[in-house]
Write a protein that holds these residues in place. Sequence first.
Motif, PDB file in Angstrom:
ATOM      1  N   PRO A  80       0.547  -1.337  -0.188  1.00 53.75           N
ATOM      2  CA  PRO A  80      -0.437   0.277   0.200  1.00 53.75           C
ATOM      3  C   PRO A  80       0.642   1.182   0.199  1.00 53.75           C
ATOM      4  O   PRO A  80       1.824   1.082   0.415  1.00 53.75           O
ATOM      5  CB  PRO A  80      -0.924  -0.478   1.600  1.00 53.75           C
ATOM      6  CG  PRO A  80      -0.455  -1.321   1.941  1.00 53.75           C
ATOM      7  CD  PRO A  80       0.499  -2.561   0.867  1.00 53.75           C
ATOM      8  N   ASP A  81       0.694   2.313  -1.247  1.00 53.09           N
ATOM      9  CA  ASP A  81       0.995   3.344  -1.080  1.00 53.09           C
ATOM     10  C   ASP A  81       1.592   3.737   0.808  1.00 53.09           C
ATOM     11  O   ASP A  81       2.178   4.802   1.079  1.00 53.09           O
ATOM     12  CB  ASP A  81       0.572   4.893  -1.131  1.00 53.09           C
ATOM     13  CG  ASP A  81       0.313   4.365  -3.329  1.00 53.09           C
ATOM     14  OD1 ASP A  81       0.992   2.801  -3.902  1.00 53.09           O
ATOM     15  OD2 ASP A  81      -0.414   5.127  -3.956  1.00 53.09           O
ATOM     16  N   SER A  82       0.583   4.025   1.849  1.00 52.82           N
ATOM     17  CA  SER A  82       0.916   4.712   3.116  1.00 52.82           C
ATOM     18  C   SER A  82       1.739   3.739   3.940  1.00 52.82           C
ATOM     19  O   SER A  82       2.302   4.199   4.130  1.00 52.82           O
ATOM     20  CB  SER A  82      -0.271   3.691   3.927  1.00 52.82           C
ATOM     21  OG  SER A  82      -0.750   2.695   3.401  1.00 52.82           O
ATOM     22  N   VAL A  83       2.551   2.719   2.790  1.00 53.08           N
ATOM     23  CA  VAL A  83       3.338   2.017   4.354  1.00 53.08           C
ATOM     24  C   VAL A  83       5.066   3.171   3.272  1.00 53.08           C
ATOM     25  O   VAL A  83       5.872   3.860   4.305  1.00 53.08           O
ATOM     26  CB  VAL A  83       4.019   0.985   3.025  1.00 53.08           C
ATOM     27  CG1 VAL A  83       5.921   0.377   3.741  1.00 53.08           C
ATOM     28  CG2 VAL A  83       3.632  -0.300   3.468  1.00 53.08           C
ATOM     29  N   THR A  85       4.851   6.690   2.540  1.00 55.94           N
ATOM     30  CA  THR A  85       3.908   7.830   3.510  1.00 55.94           C
ATOM     31  C   THR A  85       4.097   7.560   4.761  1.00 55.94           C
ATOM     32  O   THR A  85       3.740   8.902   5.173  1.00 55.94           O
ATOM     33  CB  THR A  85       2.607   7.853   2.566  1.00 55.94           C
ATOM     34  OG1 THR A  85       1.869   7.258   3.445  1.00 55.94           O
ATOM     35  CG2 THR A  85       2.976   8.328   1.623  1.00 55.94           C
ATOM     36  N   ASP A  86       3.690   6.784   5.515  1.00 58.01           N
ATOM     37  CA  ASP A  86       4.295   6.136   6.590  1.00 58.01           C
ATOM     38  C   ASP A  86       5.626   7.871   7.416  1.00 58.01           C
ATOM     39  O   ASP A  86       6.639   7.455   6.728  1.00 58.01           O
ATOM     40  CB  ASP A  86       4.028   5.487   7.320  1.00 58.01           C
ATOM     41  CG  ASP A  86       4.207   4.792   9.294  1.00 58.01           C
ATOM     42  OD1 ASP A  86       5.413   5.037   9.321  1.00 58.01           O
ATOM     43  OD2 ASP A  86       3.134   4.681   9.376  1.00 58.01           O
ATOM     44  N   ARG A 159       0.551   2.744  -7.867  1.00 58.13           N
ATOM     45  CA  ARG A 159       0.169   3.356  -6.594  1.00 58.13           C
ATOM     46  C   ARG A 159      -1.248   2.814  -6.285  1.00 58.13           C
ATOM     47  O   ARG A 159      -2.273   1.537  -7.388  1.00 58.13           O
ATOM     48  CB  ARG A 159      -1.108   4.345  -7.157  1.00 58.13           C
ATOM     49  CG  ARG A 159       0.267   5.505  -8.032  1.00 58.13           C
ATOM     50  CD  ARG A 159       1.244   6.383  -6.950  1.00 58.13           C
ATOM     51  NE  ARG A 159       1.815   6.815  -8.200  1.00 58.13           N
ATOM     52  CZ  ARG A 159       3.219   7.639  -7.206  1.00 58.13           C
ATOM     53  NH1 ARG A 159       3.953   6.501  -6.834  1.00 58.13           N
ATOM     54  NH2 ARG A 159       3.688   8.269  -8.336  1.00 58.13           N
ATOM     55  N   ASN A 160      -0.502   1.939  -5.015  1.00 58.44           N
ATOM     56  CA  ASN A 160      -2.042   1.496  -4.221  1.00 58.44           C
ATOM     57  C   ASN A 160      -2.455   1.918  -2.816  1.00 58.44           C
ATOM     58  O   ASN A 160      -2.090   2.567  -2.002  1.00 58.44           O
ATOM     59  CB  ASN A 160      -1.042  -0.277  -3.869  1.00 58.44           C
ATOM     60  CG  ASN A 160      -1.989  -0.517  -2.583  1.00 58.44           C
ATOM     61  OD1 ASN A 160      -3.644  -0.559  -2.850  1.00 58.44           O
ATOM     62  ND2 ASN A 160      -0.926  -2.325  -2.636  1.00 58.44           N
ATOM     63  N   LYS A 161      -3.500   2.417  -3.404  1.00 57.40           N
ATOM     64  CA  LYS A 161      -4.128   3.495  -2.677  1.00 57.40           C
ATOM     65  C   LYS A 161      -5.331   2.727  -1.550  1.00 57.40           C
ATOM     66  O   LYS A 161      -5.989   3.301  -0.475  1.00 57.40           O
ATOM     67  CB  LYS A 161      -5.403   4.025  -3.271  1.00 57.40           C
ATOM     68  CG  LYS A 161      -4.741   5.130  -4.397  1.00 57.40           C
ATOM     69  CD  LYS A 161      -5.669   5.950  -5.176  1.00 57.40           C
ATOM     70  CE  LYS A 161      -4.851   6.380  -6.410  1.00 57.40           C
ATOM     71  NZ  LYS A 161      -6.144   7.773  -6.894  1.00 57.40           N
ATOM     72  N   THR A 162      -4.897   1.010  -1.185  1.00 54.64           N
ATOM     73  CA  THR A 162      -5.576   0.674  -0.325  1.00 54.64           C
ATOM     74  C   THR A 162      -5.300   0.666   0.564  1.00 54.64           C
ATOM     75  O   THR A 162      -3.865   0.957   0.551  1.00 54.64           O
ATOM     76  CB  THR A 162      -6.072  -0.330  -1.003  1.00 54.64           C
ATOM     77  OG1 THR A 162      -5.257  -1.736  -1.292  1.00 54.64           O
ATOM     78  CG2 THR A 162      -6.666  -0.435  -3.007  1.00 54.64           C
ATOM     79  N   ASP A 163      -5.655  -0.614   1.463  1.00 60.96           N
ATOM     80  CA  ASP A 163      -4.672  -0.646   2.901  1.00 60.96           C
ATOM     81  C   ASP A 163      -4.232  -2.126   2.874  1.00 60.96           C
ATOM     82  O   ASP A 163      -4.053  -2.746   3.434  1.00 60.96           O
ATOM     83  CB  ASP A 163      -5.375  -1.208   3.867  1.00 60.96           C
ATOM     84  CG  ASP A 163      -7.036  -1.560   4.031  1.00 60.96           C
ATOM     85  OD1 ASP A 163      -7.018  -2.325   3.262  1.00 60.96           O
ATOM     86  OD2 ASP A 163      -7.869  -1.878   5.289  1.00 60.96           O
TER      87      ASP A 163
END
Length: 177
Positions: A80-83, A85-86, A159-163
């Motif tokens: 996930p992109d959140s990885v 952006t963390d 881009r992976n916008k999921t969790d």
Amino acid sequence: MRVRRVVAGNDARGKSVLLSDGAVPNSHDFESMPGQAQARVWFTAGPPVTTPPGSEPTSNTGPVVPGFGGASFVIVQYAPDSVVTDPRFDAERAGEVATYAPDIAEASDPAEPGMHRTPSVDYGVVLDGEIWLELDDGTQTRLTRGDTIVQIGGRHAWRNKTDRPAAVAFVITGTGG
């Protein structure tokens, strides 16, 4: 990432036989990006032949993109992109991409993380999850399980916008430029 690879070919008499059946020998789970992984299924540097290779054709650290007329079969699991952006994400550790996908890292644009262009025509199918294809003009197209993509040498990013991770199988064919 664990992926089974079955290879069939011909024996010395020309009879079709099972050459191997087991785990893909070259795969990597990226420590710096939990959920990111690749499995190098098969690699043909140049025009394919029907003679089985004398040794393992894949490498964990060689190119992903083949030369002119060659083909690469790789399965990529996208974190996930959140990885990335963390706030705890360590970009220096993410340099492992340069080790395990050196030509993709070299083709990437540091000013726009993830954006890259390779001398190839890529055929992909989403195996699991959902992924967005981003293009130069900002267009983002959502792809889900079973969707296919043909990427003809254009600059792009995934881009992976999921969790949860998303997996895409690619056959990358080298155009030579």
